[in-house]
Design a protein around this motif. Structure first.
Motif: not given
Ligand code: PLP
Length: 400
Positions: A37-52, A360-373
């Motif tokens: 199991r993985y805790l998902d702070f990507v959510a399909g890149i800001a997609v799964c608002a109500l989770g999976h 977690v996922i990158c954004a741009g060249r040098n940022s980390l992005r946090f967009v969980p459900p």
């Protein structure tokens, strides 16, 4: 199948996929082929608002799948009509056009802006976008995207696109002219690293468009549908565009894009001017409608504001411990990012987090992005903070 197997030797190699294959999801977690199991702070890149695999969305999809799947946009069907009604009721816009993705929603907005000028007999075809923008990968949306890497090798791109510096109010007034069909802005730039527009920049954008007779289009594909604790991010700045585009979270993971327009621009597109086979088909519309009903009954905006404050506080604590590794967090609600120091390989952080079971996922060249459900809970934020602390601690000793 093992978790190290990346599905699809025959898939085109246009993604640098992580070596993990997911087989299911549940709430804020994804589960790989080995059952991990993985805790998902990507959510399909800001997609799964109500989770999976939300049971209510699953039910709405199943019900629609066994009722009506497709009937062409030459006919009406209930899910699209009801979704348009609901979106207009929630947002105060007057008309909705549905498509399959964010890029397509922006294509529709660009075409609407140009066609409106054409119908009015005006020679204004220019689309002004911002430095650092990302509006999608189709050729029109790519032409509005200020990213040389994404544009490289795809010339010739459509003509008539210009860029003005993001958050520069002075330059904005000069960039929007009688040649401008529309000004296109992300109220929070997502792909370039989570950069919120200043309220006065968005207000100046409205004023510049009014003065020049141009349309104001906000791209809320990533920052909209409740991600910032209000339905639209632009609501924080007390300003309204003529057109707004949505996608990502709208149908909680099913493919949909939407362009919402105010009545005074709605007649720009007449029958035959624009269309799509699959856009706004019954299943994604039924999922989106159920999502919108649930976000109201769950009072999701309040929850996002509370969780956003926790996430921001956690990232701020991490910055205070590791000021040479990451920056202070930027963003709003559950759309936050930090810059990673240039001496640290950002992919190493993403990989180490995944090895600890947090995505977690990158954004741009040098940022980390946090967009969980958006249904993320306080304990999830704690888990993220602990994992980040371990990873940053391994990469760099904290400041005592
Ligand atoms: N606009 C913004 C602000 C986005 O973040 C994205 C995708 O990340 C797009 C447009 C393109 O959307 P899609 O990938 O659905 O075509």
């Amino acid at each position: 199948m093992s978790a190290t197997h990346t599905a699809g030797a025959h898939l085109l190699g246009n993604y640098a996929r992580a070596p993990v294959t997911f087989v299911s999801g549940e709430g804020c977690e994804l589960i790989d082929a080995d059952g991990r199991r993985y805790l998902d702070f990507v959510a399909g890149i800001a997609v799964c608002a109500l989770g999976h695999a939300h049971p209510e969305i699953a039910k709405a999809v199943a019900r629609q799948a066994s009722t009506l799947v497709q009937c062409s946009n030459y006919y009406g069907h209930e899910p699209a009509g009801r979704l348009a009604d609901k979106l207009c009721e929630i947002t105060g816009f007057d008309r909705a056009f549905f498509c399959n993705s964010g890029s397509e929603a922006n294509e529709a907005a660009i075409k609407l802006a140009r066609k409106r000028a054409f119908r009015r007999g005006e020679s204004r075809a220019e689309i002004v976008a911002c430095s650092g923008s990302f509006h999608g990968r189709t050729l029109g949306a790519l032409a509005a995207t200020d990213n040389a890497r994404y544009q490289e090798g795809f010339a010739p791109l459509p003509l008539g696109f210009r860029f003005t510096p993001f958050n520069d109010v002075e330059r904005l007034a000069r960039a929007v002219t009688e040649k401008t069909a529309a000004l296109l802005i992300e109220p929070i730039q997502g792909e370039s690293g989570i950069h919120p527009a200043d309220a006065d920049f968005l207000q100046a954008a409205r004023a510049a468009c009014d003065a020049a007779g141009a349309l104001l289009i906000f791209d809320e594909i990533q920052c909209g549908t409740g991600r910032t604790g209000r339905f639209f991010a632009f609501e924080h700045a007390n300003v309204r565009p003529d057109v707004v585009t949505l996608a990502k979270a709208l149908a909680n993971g099913l493919p949909i894009g939407a362009m919402l327009v105010a009545e005074h621009v709605a007649d720009a597109l007449q029958p035959g001017d624009h269309g799509t086979t699959f856009g706004g088909s019954p299943i994604p519309c039924a999922a989106a409608l159920r999502h919108l009903e649930l976000r109201e009954s769950l009072r999701l905006d309040d929850h996002v504001r509370r969780m956003g404050a926790l996430l921001s506080a956690a990232l701020t604590r991490l910055y205070e411990r590791f000021p040479d590794a990451i920056s202070m967090p930027r963003g709003m609600g559950l759309m936050q990012g930090v810059t990673v120091d240039s001496g640290i390989e950002i992919a190493a952080i993403v990989d180490a987090m995944r090895e600890r079971g947090v995505l977690v996922i990158c954004a741009g060249r040098n940022s980390l992005r946090f967009v969980p459900p958006l249904l993320v809970q306080p304990e999830h934020v704690q888990t993220l903070e602990r994992a980040m602390e371990d990873v940053l601690g391994e990469i760099q000793a904290p400041r005592s």
